[in-house]
Structures are given as structure tokens and as C-alpha cells.
Design an enzyme around this catalytic site. Structure first.
Site, PDB file in Angstrom:
ATOM      1  NE  ARG A   1     -20.608  16.060 -20.535  1.00 59.93           N
ATOM      2  CZ  ARG A   1     -19.715  15.996 -21.519  1.00 59.93           C
ATOM      3  NH1 ARG A   1     -18.433  15.992 -21.244  1.00 59.93           N
ATOM      4  NH2 ARG A   1     -20.101  15.936 -22.770  1.00 59.93           N
TER       5      ARG A   1
ATOM      6  CG  ASP B   1     -30.660  16.011 -24.882  1.00 57.97           C
ATOM      7  OD1 ASP B   1     -29.980  15.066 -25.314  1.00 57.97           O
ATOM      8  OD2 ASP B   1     -30.185  16.943 -24.203  1.00 57.97           O
TER       9      ASP B   1
ATOM     10  CE  LYS C   1     -28.031  21.412 -27.674  1.00 59.58           C
ATOM     11  NZ  LYS C   1     -26.714  20.835 -27.939  1.00 59.58           N
TER      12      LYS C   1
ATOM     13  CG  ASP D   1     -25.251  22.487 -25.325  1.00 59.50           C
ATOM     14  OD1 ASP D   1     -26.263  21.847 -24.963  1.00 59.50           O
ATOM     15  OD2 ASP D   1     -24.901  22.604 -26.516  1.00 59.50           O
TER      16      ASP D   1
ATOM     17  CG  ASP E   1     -29.529  20.313 -24.427  1.00 57.28           C
ATOM     18  OD1 ASP E   1     -29.358  21.399 -23.835  1.00 57.28           O
ATOM     19  OD2 ASP E   1     -28.581  19.575 -24.799  1.00 57.28           O
TER      20      ASP E   1
ATOM     21  CE  LYS F   1     -28.874  14.791 -22.152  1.00 56.33           C
ATOM     22  NZ  LYS F   1     -27.827  15.281 -23.082  1.00 56.33           N
TER      23      LYS F   1
ATOM     24  CD  GLU G   1     -27.857  19.000 -21.527  1.00 58.05           C
ATOM     25  OE1 GLU G   1     -26.956  19.671 -22.049  1.00 58.05           O
ATOM     26  OE2 GLU G   1     -28.420  18.055 -22.100  1.00 58.05           O
TER      27      GLU G   1
HETATM   28  N1  BES Z   1     -27.789  16.786 -26.073  1.00 59.40           N
HETATM   29  C1  BES Z   1     -26.508  17.196 -26.479  1.00 59.40           C
HETATM   30  C2  BES Z   1     -25.794  16.153 -27.341  1.00 59.40           C
HETATM   31  C3  BES Z   1     -26.288  16.019 -28.750  1.00 59.40           C
HETATM   32  C4  BES Z   1     -25.841  16.902 -29.717  1.00 59.40           C
HETATM   33  C5  BES Z   1     -27.121  15.012 -29.085  1.00 59.40           C
HETATM   34  C6  BES Z   1     -26.292  16.755 -31.015  1.00 59.40           C
HETATM   35  C7  BES Z   1     -27.557  14.860 -30.390  1.00 59.40           C
HETATM   36  C8  BES Z   1     -27.139  15.750 -31.348  1.00 59.40           C
HETATM   37  C9  BES Z   1     -25.618  17.456 -25.265  1.00 59.40           C
HETATM   38  O1  BES Z   1     -26.266  17.928 -24.155  1.00 59.40           O
HETATM   39  C10 BES Z   1     -24.602  18.481 -25.682  1.00 59.40           C
HETATM   40  O2  BES Z   1     -24.991  19.527 -26.092  1.00 59.40           O
HETATM   41  N2  BES Z   1     -23.332  18.130 -25.581  1.00 59.40           N
HETATM   42  C11 BES Z   1     -22.286  18.992 -25.973  1.00 59.40           C
HETATM   43  C12 BES Z   1     -21.133  18.761 -25.029  1.00 59.40           C
HETATM   44  C13 BES Z   1     -20.016  19.737 -25.152  1.00 59.40           C
HETATM   45  C14 BES Z   1     -20.489  21.118 -24.778  1.00 59.40           C
HETATM   46  C15 BES Z   1     -18.902  19.271 -24.272  1.00 59.40           C
HETATM   47  C16 BES Z   1     -21.882  18.671 -27.414  1.00 59.40           C
HETATM   48  O3  BES Z   1     -21.884  17.509 -27.786  1.00 59.40           O
HETATM   49  O4  BES Z   1     -21.597  19.614 -28.154  1.00 59.40           O
HETATM   50 ZN    ZN Z   2     -28.255  17.310 -23.961  1.00 57.83          ZN
HETATM   51 ZN    ZN Z   3     -26.585  20.015 -24.169  1.00 67.58          ZN
END
Ligand code: BES
Ligand code: ZN
Ligand code: ZN
Length: 496
Positions: free
Chosen positions: A349, A286, A275, A345, A268, A263, A347
Site C-alpha cells: 500500500r 508479490d 515474515k 510488511d 516481499d 504492485k 509495504e
Molecule cells: N504481500 C503481502 C500480502 C500477501 C500475504 C499476499 C499472503 C499473498 C499471501 C503483503 O505485503 C502483506 O504482507 N500484507 C500484510 C499486511 C498487514 C501487515 C497489515 C498481511 O496481509 O499480513
Molecule cells: Zn507484499
Molecule cells: Zn508484505
């Protein structure tokens, strides 16, 4: 820091600092040291150190006694940690040269490798943006000598040392990419770094293809384009390829082919599903999955594995703007499957959907993806352990073993049947978010599984926890990027 391996008696060499490894409950062969140890009540617990000034009574100016803990708890990770501690301590007392013996009863190759890894990884600093007050502590140690009485062990120790240096440098390369501020590591700059890895050697080649916005549109990579559309920074799909030059007479004509997918979200913000600021601050990391893939590629020319390796990194910036993808939009991925964007968010996947389809088209024997995919993996496993999911138990076990010997912690989570409904969409084939608050790591894995050929062994590593340290937690795990994943993947490649 230069490394050297030599044979001889460490107690007879004139040196600034001699290391003396000690297990709990064991005495040294030196009376002077034994009496100081007793006086100071030094137990040799793992991580405990004692600095002894010899005042001319021994050839070494100072002796650093380093505790290795109980013999039955010992592992190579103890060597990495202990050597990291030695280096940190030597830097503090401004020592230029260190001698450390191999640890008795530990395999010479493995011991030297772990010592090199611990020493280099502990010395790592990211200081390029500091203009004043730089102590340059890392430059203090000039020479680290590993010494062994038994000359027969030197050859394998030398091999281990080289391997350790390669592993650590690859990890530091990945750390550097992750630590860069987001403006200094945009998708375009990321792609340019990949181009720097191109090599044409007599026995192998590393080539790269980068696909820009226009080429991605032509290809049909709608998912990558959708996530990138809110930013002025254009997306790139980076495709690195390492191939050994095969000699029709002797070599394996059909080398195994693996695809590494990382990734590469260079920042992000969450997009329109923005966020909160305290969650956004570190989101330059990220792209750490992509950085791990680059770290692996940075040393393949030195390791020359007999297999074909593809490195695939979808690089985008996820920002809110008037052109951003909106919750409710439906995008068509490279595979033809449609994805409903419910939360912008989630993104990672989405871009990985295209990257995994692209990986599939390389016809690999195995696919490994590394992604900072979910915050949920940190809820489940904390900040030091990556989630490991797979459609193939054999591959899962191989990655688990590779991670264990690297001292990188991973833990398996099940990609079970029965949760698929959570990612079903009313309007598209799948949705990028789920209605439940629970099991987010697994649901992230299940989404990716939709884009993987069930016949191809695939592993997904959710590395959101261990890739970045808000605070340092071990001598060789400094603050900031850790380079997690690089040594696991390199071990996996070397064990094939
Ligand atoms: N990059 C984040 C995941 C992340 C969060 C990594 C905190 C490290 C620390 C990812 O893109 C994300 O924001 N995922 C969301 C998914 C949800 C909206 C289904 C998450 O984990 O809140
Ligand atoms: Zn992310
Ligand atoms: Zn994200």
C-alpha cells in the site's frame, strides 16, 4: 500447438484424436460410441472423459468423449475446463493432432475463443530452469483443429480463435514473469522487460519511461524509496503508455484514458517485520499485479483499442538490513501526504500510494489497480477469488462483468465510511497498518483510497488469493502463477 479452423464433417476425417462433446442425458449419433458409453456408465458429468479406440471402425483412431455436465449449468468456463482436459489427456497419450467441433448451440466466436484459451492455458509449463528429466509434454500436440459443419459460422469462429490466442498468450506472458525466481526478476530486470514492449507502429505506439532511484528522489516519490531502502536492488517506477495514432479526419480525437496500476514487489520478505519462512517462500509472486499490467501491454498492439492506456508499476524489493525502513519511521509520499510505517510488511500500500498519485497526474478517466495486497483477502474469500473494491459502482460493475466472462472470480467488498479511524496515525496523516485484526482487506482498500481523487472512478483488485496456485485446481490452472487479472482487464478494455 498450431490452431486451425475448418469446415467439414468431423466424423469423416482421418485423425489421431477426435473430440466428442456431450451434455448429460444426451446420446451421440454414433451407435458404436453410444454402446461404449452405456457399457462404461459414462454420464457426461462436467470434467468426465472417456477414451474410445475405434480399431478402424471409424476414420478417427481414437475418440475422446468429454462430459460438459448439465445443459442448464453450462458456461464458457465449462468450455475452457473441458478443452484444458482434452489437451492434458492428449499430451498423456502422446497425440500429435486433435480435431474438436464447435459445441452446438454455443456462440461460435465465444466457443472458439474459450477453446483456444483452455487449450493454451492448460499446456503452459515453466521449465526453463530444469536441466534434466524434462518431458516436454507441451510440445507433443502439433495441431488443434476446430471444425464446424456450418460454413457461415467459420468467420466468427476464426475471430474468436484469434482473440482466445491473444488472451492466453498475454496470460502466459504474465505467468512467466511471476514464476521467475526473485533473483531473475529484480526491479531493474522488471523495468528492462517493460522496455522490450516498446513499439512504434503506424497506427499506435507503446512507449515506456522508467524512473530510477535518483529520478524518484527528484520527483518526491518518498514512499517507493522508503520501502526499497533495505535492499541493494534499486527501485524503479515503470510507466508504460499505449496510444492509438489518431487520424484527425476520422478518429476519436479525445480517446478515453485509463491507468492500470500494478504492485511490483519482486520479493516481499516483510522487511524488518520479517515474515516467517513458510509465509516468505512464495513471495516472489508479490509482483503479480505488475505482471498482469505487463501481460495486458504485451498484446495491446494486436488488439489496438481506441483508447489511451497507462501502465504504472512501482517495482521494489522489500528486505531487512541495516538500511531498512523501521517501524515508527514516517515517509512523505509523492502526494505530499505522510505515512507512518508501523509494520514494514504492509509495504504494498505504501508503494502504491506513490503509484496512484503518479497515475492521477496522467489525468485518467478511470484507474484500476491490481495488487497482492493482503493475506486477509484469502481469509475472507479463499484462494480462488479476488477482492474487488471501488469508489464507483458503474466501474465496479464493468470490471465484475469483465471478470465473469473471463472466468476469473472476483467478489465486491464495501469501502464503507466509519473504518477510517483504523488507519489514522498519531504522528502522520495515515498509518500503513491498523490496530484491529479484522477487516484487513477493506482497510487495505481504504488506505489506497486516501491516495485516489474521489472524482476519478477507481477499482482496487486484491488478487493475493488467485494469482498463485500452491496446487493445480483445474485443467487450465496449473501449479504456480495463474496470470490472474490479465483477461479481466483485456475484456474490460475490449468492452469500452
Ligand atoms: N504481500 C503481502 C500480502 C500477501 C500475504 C499476499 C499472503 C499473498 C499471501 C503483503 O505485503 C502483506 O504482507 N500484507 C500484510 C499486511 C498487514 C501487515 C497489515 C498481511 O496481509 O499480513
Ligand atoms: Zn507484499
Ligand atoms: Zn508484505
Amino acid at each position: 500447438m498450431r490452431f486451425e479452423i475448418t469446415t467439414g464433417d468431423p466424423n469423416k476425417i482421418k485423425i489421431d484424436l477426435l473430440v466428442l462433446w456431450l451434455f448429460e442425458g444426451v446420446k451421440t449419433q454414433n451407435q458404436l460410441i453410444n454402446s461404449v458409453i452405456d457399457e462404461e456408465k459414462f454420464i457426461a458429468k462436467s470434467g468426465e472423459i472417456l477414451l474410445v479406440h475405434t480399431h478402424g471402425k471409424l476414420p478417427a483412431k481414437k475418440i475422446l468423449v468429454v462430459g460438459l455436465g448439465k445443459k442448464q449449468d453450462f458456461s464458457l468456463e465449462s468450455v475452457r475446463k473441458a478443452t484444458g482436459k482434452v489437451v492434458n489427456c492428449a499430451n498423456k497419450i502422446n497425440t500429435k493432432t486433435i480435431i474438436a467441433p464447435l459445441i452446438a448451440d454455443v456462440d461460435a466466436k465465444e466457443c472458439a475463443q474459450a477453446m483456444a484459451e483452455g487449450a493454451i492455458l492448460a499446456s503452459y509449463k515453466f521449465e526453463k530452469y530444469k536441466t534434466k528429466d524434462i518431458k516436454h509434454e507441451t510440445l507433443n500436440i502439433e495441431k488443434f483443429t476446430i471444425i464446424e459443419k456450418n460454413a457461415e459460422k467459420i468467420k466468427s469462429a476464426r475471430y474468436g480463435l484469434t482473440l482466445g490466442e491473444i488472451m492466453a498468450h498475454a496470460t502466459c506472458y504474465a505467468r512467466d514473469l511471476v514464476n521467475e525466481p526473485p533473483a531473475a526478476l529484480t526491479p531493474k530486470i522488471f523495468a528492462n522487460h517493460a522496455k522490450e514492449l516498446v513499439v512504434e507502429a503506424p497506427d499506435y505506439t507503446i512507449s515506456v519511461e522508467t524512473f530510477d532511484k535518483t529520478q524518484l528522489a527528484k520527483m518526491g516519490a518518498g514512499a517507493i524509496l522508503a520501502i526499497a531502502q533495505g535492499s541493494v536492488e534499486e527501485p524503479y517506477l515503470i510507466h508504460l503508455r499505449y496510444a492509438p495514432v489518431t487520424n484527425p479526419k476520422f478518429e476519436n480525437l479525445n480517446p478515453k484514458r485509463i491507468a492500470l496500476v500494478g504492485k511490483g514487489v519482486t520479493f516481499d520478505s516483510g522487511g524488518l517485520s520479517l515474515k516467517p519462512d513458510h509465509h516468505m517462500y512464495d513471495m516472489k509472486f508479490d509482483m503479480a499485479g505488475g505482471a498482469a499490467v505487463m501481460g495486458v501491454f504485451s498484446v495491446l498492439g494486436r488488439l489496438k483499442p481506441d483508447m489511451e492506456i497507462h501502465g504504472i508499476i512501482p517495482a521494489v524489493e522489500n528486505l531487512p538490513s541495516g538500511t531498512s525502513i523501521k517501524p515508527g519511521d514516517v515517509v512523505k509520499s509523492l502526494s505530499g501526504k505522510t505515512i507512518e510505517i508501523v509494520n514494514t510488511d504492509a509495504e504494498g500500500r505504501v508503494i502504491l500510494a506513490d503509484a496512484l498519485e503518479y497515475a492521477k497526474r496522467q489525468k485518467p478517466d478511470a484507474i484500476i489497480d491490481l495488487a497482492t495486497l493482503t493475506g486477509a483477502v484469502m481469509v475472507a474469500l479463499g484462494e480462488r477469488i479476488a477482492g474487488l473494491m471501488s469508489n464507483n459502482e458503474n466501474l465496479l460493475n464493468k470490471i465484475r462483468a469483465a471478470a465473469d466472462s473471463a472466468g476469473e472470480r472476483v467478489w465486491p467488498l464495501p469501502l464503507v465510511d466509519g473504518y477510517e479511524d483504523e488507519i489514522k496515525s498519531d504522528v502522520a496523516d495515515v498509518t500503513n497498518t491498523h490496530k484491529t485484526r479484522y477487516g484487513g482487506v477493506i482497510l487495505g482498500g481504504l488506505f489506497l483510497k486516501e491516495f485516489v481523487d474521489p472524482q476519478t472512478p477507481w477499482v482496487h483488485l486484491d488478487i493475493a488469493g488467485p494469482v498463485y496456485n500452491a496446487k493445480p485446481w483445474a485443467p487450465y490452472h496449473p501449479k504456480g502463477a495463474t496470470g490472474f487479472g490479465v483477461r479481466t482487464i483485456l475484456n474490460y478494455i475490449l468492452n469500452q
